[in-house]
Structure formats: C-alpha cells, structure tokens
Design a protein around this motif. Structure first.
Motif, PDB file in Angstrom:
ATOM      1  N   ILE A  92      31.548  46.550  45.643  1.00 42.41           N
ATOM      2  CA  ILE A  92      32.351  45.492  46.285  1.00 42.41           C
ATOM      3  C   ILE A  92      33.754  45.482  45.684  1.00 42.41           C
ATOM      4  O   ILE A  92      34.751  45.433  46.409  1.00 42.41           O
ATOM      5  CB  ILE A  92      31.670  44.114  46.138  1.00 42.41           C
ATOM      6  CG1 ILE A  92      30.404  44.054  46.999  1.00 42.41           C
ATOM      7  CG2 ILE A  92      32.631  42.986  46.529  1.00 42.41           C
ATOM      8  CD1 ILE A  92      29.538  42.827  46.756  1.00 42.41           C
ATOM      9  N   ALA A  93      33.840  45.542  44.359  1.00 41.32           N
ATOM     10  CA  ALA A  93      35.147  45.527  43.689  1.00 41.32           C
ATOM     11  C   ALA A  93      35.992  46.739  44.091  1.00 41.32           C
ATOM     12  O   ALA A  93      37.200  46.615  44.318  1.00 41.32           O
ATOM     13  CB  ALA A  93      34.966  45.489  42.169  1.00 41.32           C
ATOM     14  N   LEU A  94      35.371  47.911  44.204  1.00 37.23           N
ATOM     15  CA  LEU A  94      36.109  49.113  44.617  1.00 37.23           C
ATOM     16  C   LEU A  94      36.693  48.941  46.021  1.00 37.23           C
ATOM     17  O   LEU A  94      37.859  49.251  46.260  1.00 37.23           O
ATOM     18  CB  LEU A  94      35.205  50.346  44.566  1.00 37.23           C
ATOM     19  CG  LEU A  94      34.933  50.918  43.182  1.00 37.23           C
ATOM     20  CD1 LEU A  94      33.786  51.926  43.228  1.00 37.23           C
ATOM     21  CD2 LEU A  94      36.179  51.565  42.610  1.00 37.23           C
ATOM     22  N   TYR A  95      35.883  48.438  46.942  1.00 37.82           N
ATOM     23  CA  TYR A  95      36.373  48.233  48.316  1.00 37.82           C
ATOM     24  C   TYR A  95      37.480  47.179  48.356  1.00 37.82           C
ATOM     25  O   TYR A  95      38.505  47.372  49.016  1.00 37.82           O
ATOM     26  CB  TYR A  95      35.235  47.817  49.245  1.00 37.82           C
ATOM     27  CG  TYR A  95      34.356  48.961  49.677  1.00 37.82           C
ATOM     28  CD1 TYR A  95      34.872  50.047  50.379  1.00 37.82           C
ATOM     29  CD2 TYR A  95      32.992  48.958  49.395  1.00 37.82           C
ATOM     30  CE1 TYR A  95      34.056  51.097  50.777  1.00 37.82           C
ATOM     31  CE2 TYR A  95      32.175  50.000  49.801  1.00 37.82           C
ATOM     32  CZ  TYR A  95      32.708  51.061  50.491  1.00 37.82           C
ATOM     33  OH  TYR A  95      31.901  52.094  50.883  1.00 37.82           O
ATOM     34  N   VAL A  96      37.289  46.064  47.654  1.00 31.90           N
ATOM     35  CA  VAL A  96      38.300  45.000  47.653  1.00 31.90           C
ATOM     36  C   VAL A  96      39.605  45.528  47.062  1.00 31.90           C
ATOM     37  O   VAL A  96      40.685  45.318  47.618  1.00 31.90           O
ATOM     38  CB  VAL A  96      37.797  43.752  46.892  1.00 31.90           C
ATOM     39  CG1 VAL A  96      38.922  42.781  46.610  1.00 31.90           C
ATOM     40  CG2 VAL A  96      36.683  43.065  47.680  1.00 31.90           C
ATOM     41  N   LEU A  97      39.517  46.229  45.940  1.00 31.82           N
ATOM     42  CA  LEU A  97      40.730  46.763  45.314  1.00 31.82           C
ATOM     43  C   LEU A  97      41.414  47.811  46.184  1.00 31.82           C
ATOM     44  O   LEU A  97      42.642  47.843  46.257  1.00 31.82           O
ATOM     45  CB  LEU A  97      40.417  47.325  43.929  1.00 31.82           C
ATOM     46  CG  LEU A  97      40.324  46.272  42.841  1.00 31.82           C
ATOM     47  CD1 LEU A  97      39.677  46.842  41.596  1.00 31.82           C
ATOM     48  CD2 LEU A  97      41.706  45.723  42.519  1.00 31.82           C
TER      49      LEU A  97
END
Length: 186
Positions: A92-97
């Motif tokens: 999730i963090a990778l996609y958001v970033l």
C-alpha cells in the motif's frame, strides 16, 4: 498464464511490476543526476524531457496496474502473520508513494500552465496550474516522497531476497514466472 491466481501472478502483473521497478529506479537516478546539471550542459533540457516523458508513461502504467490489481485475485502472501501484514502495508505504501511522486512531478511540470509533451507523441494537459508556489511545494513533496519511495523499494527488494534465500519459499519466483506456481497447483 494471463490472470492472477491465489497461488501466483499472471503475466500482466509481472510485466507491470518489473517495468515499474525499472522506471522508478531509472527516474530516481535521472532526477538526481539532472539536478546537478548546469545551464550550458548538453543534457540540461533533454534530461528533464526524458524524465517527464517516462514519468507520464509510468503514471499511466501505474493507473493500469491498480485497475488490473483491483480486477484480479491477489496471490496468498507467504511467511508468518507479521510478515504478511508488513507486506500488505508495504505494498500500500509503495503504491501511495508512487502516486504522490507522480502527481507532484506532474504539478511541478504544469505549474506554468504548459502541458507535458510525452516523447512528442501526445501532450498531457495542465489541468491544475498557477497555484501559489505550486512548483516549489510540489518539488519539495516530489523530492522527499522519491527518497522514501526508494527506501521502501530497497526494503521490498531485501524482503524478496530474504524469502528466496533464507526462507526458501517461492515469493520471488512467483514474480519472475507466471507458470511457476501453477505447476505446483496442478
């Protein structure tokens, strides 16, 4: 081979993953390098053109990737419960970033109201422009989000290598071959 299953990734997911990985690392390296260019350097105008063009292609590929992921099952995570939770939150963090980096890059490039030429093939219009300090604020967000994205990407890579070499499971193999997990399921 094309669709994801509960045991493995399909070919579109694998290709989008690796193309995104190469683009993210390449854009980071190019962005870092081009910030040191002087006005009279040969690449002063060409490097940002490449950076913006590849960035816009990656933006489109990321949207496609998110749509594809929403329409496909996600293979079961491997590892103990805490690892599975960390993997889920990390993804999730990778996609958001990635989205933050891409949107902020778009806002930098369109701050003056000009669209972004993508390899001379088409132009992405400036939908949002002229905001107070738009380029400066978006530039700060772009820089720090890029640094955090690279740190998470390195963590993601190290986790995959840990699964492969220490845990000896097929987490990495599943992202390299769309048929590897299907053979086990048959």
């Amino acid at each position: 081979m094309w669709r994801n299953t509960s045991g493995g990734w399909g070919l579109p997911s694998i290709l989008l993953h690796w193309l995104s990985a190469v683009a993210v690392v390449g854009l980071f390296a190019l962005g870092w390098w081009m910030t040191g260019l002087g006005y009279y350097d040969d690449w002063y105008y060409l490097a940002p053109w490449w950076h913006r063009s590849v960035g816009m292609i990656l933006f489109g590929a990321t949207i496609l990737r998110l749509v594809w992921r929403a329409c496909q099952p996600t293979p079961h995570s491997q590892g103990h419960r805490l690892e599975r939770i960390a993997a889920h939150l990390g993804h999730i963090a990778l996609y958001v970033l990635m989205l933050v980096v891409l949107v902020s890059g778009y806002l930098i490039s369109t701050a003056d109201g000009s669209g972004i030429q993508v390899f001379g093939w088409f132009e992405v219009p400036a939908v949002i422009s002229g905001l107070r300090n738009q380029a400066t604020l978006a530039g700060i967000v772009h820089w720090y989000a890029s640094l955090i994205l690279m740190a998470l990407a390195i963590g993601h890579m190290l986790a995959a290598l840990k699964h492969h070499f220490i845990d000896r499971n097929d987490t990495l193999i599943r992202m390299l071959s769309p048929t590897s997990s299907r053979r086990k399921m048959d």
